[in-house]
Design a protein around this motif. Structure first.
Motif, mmCIF file in Angstrom:
data_model
loop_
_atom_site.group_PDB
_atom_site.id
_atom_site.type_symbol
_atom_site.label_atom_id
_atom_site.label_comp_id
_atom_site.label_asym_id
_atom_site.label_seq_id
_atom_site.Cartn_x
_atom_site.Cartn_y
_atom_site.Cartn_z
ATOM 1 N N LEU A 287 23.515 -12.876 46.971
ATOM 2 C CA LEU A 287 24.695 -12.647 46.094
ATOM 3 C C LEU A 287 25.855 -12.810 47.061
ATOM 4 C CD1 LEU A 287 23.957 -8.562 45.048
ATOM 5 C CD2 LEU A 287 23.963 -10.679 43.763
ATOM 6 N N LEU A 288 25.370 -13.447 47.757
ATOM 7 C CA LEU A 288 25.946 -13.880 49.130
ATOM 8 C C LEU A 288 26.889 -15.909 47.730
ATOM 9 C CD1 LEU A 288 24.695 -14.444 52.429
ATOM 10 C CD2 LEU A 288 26.821 -13.005 51.628
ATOM 11 N N PRO A 289 28.329 -15.489 48.161
ATOM 12 C CA PRO A 289 28.583 -16.376 47.563
ATOM 13 C C PRO A 289 28.306 -18.516 48.096
ATOM 14 C CG PRO A 289 30.138 -15.456 48.374
ATOM 15 C CD PRO A 289 28.946 -15.109 49.671
ATOM 16 N N GLN A 290 28.084 -18.938 46.938
ATOM 17 C CA GLN A 290 27.285 -19.701 47.166
ATOM 18 C C GLN A 290 27.934 -20.740 49.014
ATOM 19 O OE1 GLN A 290 25.503 -21.706 45.036
ATOM 20 N NE2 GLN A 290 24.720 -22.653 47.041
ATOM 21 N N LYS A 291 28.720 -20.623 48.993
ATOM 22 C CA LYS A 291 28.812 -21.137 50.850
ATOM 23 C C LYS A 291 28.895 -20.619 52.006
ATOM 24 C CE LYS A 291 28.005 -25.651 49.587
ATOM 25 N NZ LYS A 291 26.644 -26.339 50.490
ATOM 26 N N GLY A 292 28.199 -19.242 51.265
ATOM 27 C CA GLY A 292 28.493 -18.375 52.686
ATOM 28 C C GLY A 292 27.782 -17.848 53.806
ATOM 29 N N LEU A 293 27.605 -18.831 54.234
ATOM 30 C CA LEU A 293 27.283 -19.087 55.441
ATOM 31 C C LEU A 293 27.597 -20.603 55.879
ATOM 32 C CD1 LEU A 293 23.728 -18.147 55.672
ATOM 33 C CD2 LEU A 293 25.627 -16.816 56.012
ATOM 34 N N ILE B 211 19.217 -5.472 42.559
ATOM 35 C CA ILE B 211 18.820 -6.526 41.103
ATOM 36 C C ILE B 211 19.033 -6.436 40.250
ATOM 37 C CG2 ILE B 211 16.372 -5.361 39.760
ATOM 38 C CD1 ILE B 211 15.355 -3.880 41.758
ATOM 39 N N LEU B 212 19.826 -5.798 39.972
ATOM 40 C CA LEU B 212 20.737 -6.691 38.776
ATOM 41 C C LEU B 212 22.013 -7.151 39.041
ATOM 42 C CD1 LEU B 212 21.166 -3.264 36.757
ATOM 43 C CD2 LEU B 212 19.602 -5.047 36.290
ATOM 44 N N ALA B 213 21.610 -8.325 40.060
ATOM 45 C CA ALA B 213 23.019 -8.727 40.826
ATOM 46 C C ALA B 213 25.215 -8.770 40.370
ATOM 47 C CB ALA B 213 22.644 -10.658 40.098
ATOM 48 N N LYS B 214 25.152 -7.004 40.717
ATOM 49 C CA LYS B 214 26.475 -6.806 40.897
ATOM 50 C C LYS B 214 26.939 -7.396 41.846
ATOM 51 C CE LYS B 214 24.958 -2.553 37.998
ATOM 52 N NZ LYS B 214 25.180 -1.339 38.205
ATOM 53 N N PHE B 215 27.643 -8.496 40.751
ATOM 54 C CA PHE B 215 28.272 -9.170 42.902
ATOM 55 C C PHE B 215 29.327 -8.304 42.724
ATOM 56 C CE2 PHE B 215 25.650 -12.997 40.923
ATOM 57 C CZ PHE B 215 25.659 -13.035 41.785
ATOM 58 N N ALA C 146 29.405 -5.871 52.456
ATOM 59 C CA ALA C 146 28.897 -6.618 52.591
ATOM 60 C C ALA C 146 29.074 -8.251 52.874
ATOM 61 C CB ALA C 146 26.996 -6.144 51.548
ATOM 62 N N ASN C 147 29.093 -8.876 51.778
ATOM 63 C CA ASN C 147 30.325 -10.359 51.472
ATOM 64 C C ASN C 147 31.337 -10.261 52.893
ATOM 65 O OD1 ASN C 147 27.939 -10.162 49.911
ATOM 66 N ND2 ASN C 147 28.778 -10.559 48.367
#
Length: 180
Positions: A94-100, A51-55, A63-64
């Motif tokens: 929270l995945l990197p912009q090009k995470g997929l 919820i707090l976007a703790k990257f 997870a990433n």
């Protein structure tokens, strides 16, 4: 030869839902095909981190990393309000912009009515594409009445739904083999 890695991101708000039956079935099917399958249950990531976007939280970074190391990603969610779950959305944010990017992606959704059949195409796929997913295997929408939970917590999936899931799993395996 290393096994292809598949991560199943389960966006369910609980591990006791019918979605778990679909995720377990996918994991079992793909493991039997000789693939290295790991489940990533978003519910296991601390809510505050999401919820707090703790990257930089340990759980989000771990997870990433699983997604980054995967050759293929299955994204599974129930349908809530004609879309995928909020908990899944908070994680995908929270995945990197090009995470997929350069991943084979298979979307799976479970819903209570046929009215939400297009939820994969209209809500989930655009978000996956924005994360770089270009090679998407045809997704599967399953009615929750096709997944029956037993009193012991086990689940069974009706034959017609199993067949549709297996066709998509087989297509995923074919795509993985093409990249090997």
């Amino acid at each position: 030869m290393t096994l292809a890695k598949i991560v199943i991101i389960s966006g369910g708000p609980s591990k006791t839902t019918r979605l778990k039956g679909i995720v377990d079935y996918a994991s079992s099917y793909l493991t039997e095909k000789g693939l290295d399958v790991e489940e990533l249950h978003v519910i296991d990531i601390p809510a505050e981190d999401l919820i707090l976007a703790k990257f930089d939280s340990e759980a989000v970074v771990a997870a990433n990393k699983k997604v980054e190391e995967a050759d293929a990603v299955i994204v599974a969610s129930q349908v809530y309000k004609a879309s995928f779950t909020g908990i899944l959305k908070t994680y995908l944010d929270l995945l990197p912009q090009k995470g997929l990017e350069n991943k084979i992606v298979l979307p799976l959704m479970l819903g209570g009515t046929i009215s939400h059949l297009l939820a994969i195409d209209y809500s989930l796929k655009p978000v996956l594409a924005s994360l770089g997913a270009q090679n998407m295997v045809k997704g599967v929408y399953t009615l929750d009445t096709c997944v029956v939970r037993g009193e012991d917590g086990s689940t069974s999936i009706e034959q017609e739904a199993k067949e549709r899931l297996e066709r998509s799993f087989a297509a995923l395996v074919t795509e993985i083999n093409k990249q090997s």
